[in-house]
Design an enzyme around this catalytic site. Structure first.
Site, short mmCIF file in Angstrom:
data_model
loop_
_atom_site.label_atom_id
_atom_site.label_comp_id
_atom_site.label_asym_id
_atom_site.label_seq_id
_atom_site.Cartn_x
_atom_site.Cartn_y
_atom_site.Cartn_z
N LYS A 6 -4.79 13.85 8.02
CA LYS A 6 -4.31 12.70 8.81
C LYS A 6 -2.90 12.96 9.36
CE LYS A 6 -4.74 9.18 5.89
NZ LYS A 6 -4.85 7.77 5.42
N LYS A 55 -0.27 13.16 7.66
CA LYS A 55 0.66 12.31 6.90
C LYS A 55 1.11 13.09 5.67
CE LYS A 55 -0.16 7.39 7.55
NZ LYS A 55 -0.49 6.13 6.88
N1 C2G Z 1 -0.93 -2.21 6.80
C1 C2G Z 1 -0.63 -3.52 7.18
N2 C2G Z 1 0.63 -3.84 7.53
C2 C2G Z 1 1.61 -2.90 7.52
C3 C2G Z 1 1.31 -1.58 7.12
C4 C2G Z 1 0.02 -1.25 6.77
O1 C2G Z 1 -1.52 -4.40 7.19
N3 C2G Z 1 2.87 -3.27 7.91
C5 C2G Z 1 -2.32 -1.89 6.44
C6 C2G Z 1 -2.95 -0.88 7.38
O2 C2G Z 1 -3.45 -1.52 8.55
C7 C2G Z 1 -4.08 -0.32 6.51
C8 C2G Z 1 -3.48 -0.40 5.09
O3 C2G Z 1 -2.35 -1.28 5.17
O4 C2G Z 1 -5.23 -1.18 6.58
C9 C2G Z 1 -3.04 0.96 4.58
O5 C2G Z 1 -2.14 1.50 5.53
P1 C2G Z 1 -1.85 3.09 5.44
O6 C2G Z 1 -1.52 3.44 4.05
O7 C2G Z 1 -0.91 3.43 6.57
O8 C2G Z 1 -3.30 3.66 5.75
P2 C2G Z 1 -3.81 4.54 6.98
O9 C2G Z 1 -3.02 5.78 7.08
O10 C2G Z 1 -3.91 3.64 8.13
O11 C2G Z 1 -5.24 4.99 6.40
O12 C2G Z 1 -9.80 6.12 6.74
C10 C2G Z 1 -8.80 5.15 7.01
C11 C2G Z 1 -7.42 5.68 6.73
O13 C2G Z 1 -7.36 6.26 5.43
C12 C2G Z 1 -6.43 4.54 6.85
#
Ligand code: C2G
Length: 129
Positions: free
Chosen positions: A44, A46
C-alpha cells in the site's frame, strides 16, 4: 449475531480511527478488524510506525473491537466475508465506491471520515515540534 467487518492500517491510533470503529460496531453485534500486515503496508506504500503485533495489541484493547485478523492482500475481502460470516462491510468514505463489488455478499457502508486528523497529519505536525 450481526457481524461487521472493516479494514485498515490503524497506525498511531487517533480519534478518527476510534470513531470509525465505534460507528462500525454500532452496525451490529460483533466487529472484526482486518489489520494490514507490515508486508501489505509496503504494497500500500505505507510505512507504519508500530509493528503489526503492536497495532493488533492496541486494537484488541478497544471495547468496539471483537476480533483482529491479518490483511495480506487486496483481494482477500470476499473470502473474509464468507469465512467470517459477515453481514456488513464498513469503510471510511475516502474509499467510497471502491468496494461496491462486495454488495453481492454483504451490506456495504461508507461512513464519513473524521476531519482534521490523520496519521500523516500527526507525523507532519510532529516534524516541526
Ligand atoms: N479513517 C477515518 N477518519 C480519519 C482517518 C481514517 O474515518 N481521519 C478511517 C479510514 O477511512 C479507514 C480506517 O479509518 O476506514 C482506517 O484508516 P487507515 O488505517 O488509513 O486504513 P487504509 O490505509 O485506508 O486501509 O483494504 C483496505 C485498506 O487496508 C484500508
Amino acid at each position: 449475531m450481526k457481524k461487521v467487518i472493516t479494514y485498515g492500517t490503524f497506525d498511531l491510533l487517533h480519534w478518527g480511527h476510534i470513531r470509525i470503529l465505534e460507528r462500525a460496531k454500532a452496525q451490529g453485534d460483533h466487529l472484526t478488524v482486518v489489520l494490514s500486515t507490515d508486508e501489505f503496508n509496503a504494497i500500500k506504500h505505507k510505512h507504519a510506525y508500530h509493528s503489526y503485533e503492536h497495532r493488533k495489541y492496541i486494537l484488541e484493547s478497544i471495547k468496539y473491537v471483537d476480533k483482529v485478523i491479518p490483511e495480506n492482500t487486496w483481494d482477500q475481502k470476499i473470502r473474509d466475508i464468507l469465512t467470517e460470516n459477515i453481514d456488513v462491510f464498513v469503510m471510511g468514505d475516502d474509499w467510497e465506491g471502491e468496494f461496491d463489488f462486495l454488495e453481492d455478499y454483504c451490506k456495504v457502508l461508507y461512513l464519513p471520515r473524521t476531519e482534521n486528523i490523520s496519521t500523516t497529519k500527526i507525523k507532519d505536525d510532529l516534524k516541526y515540534v
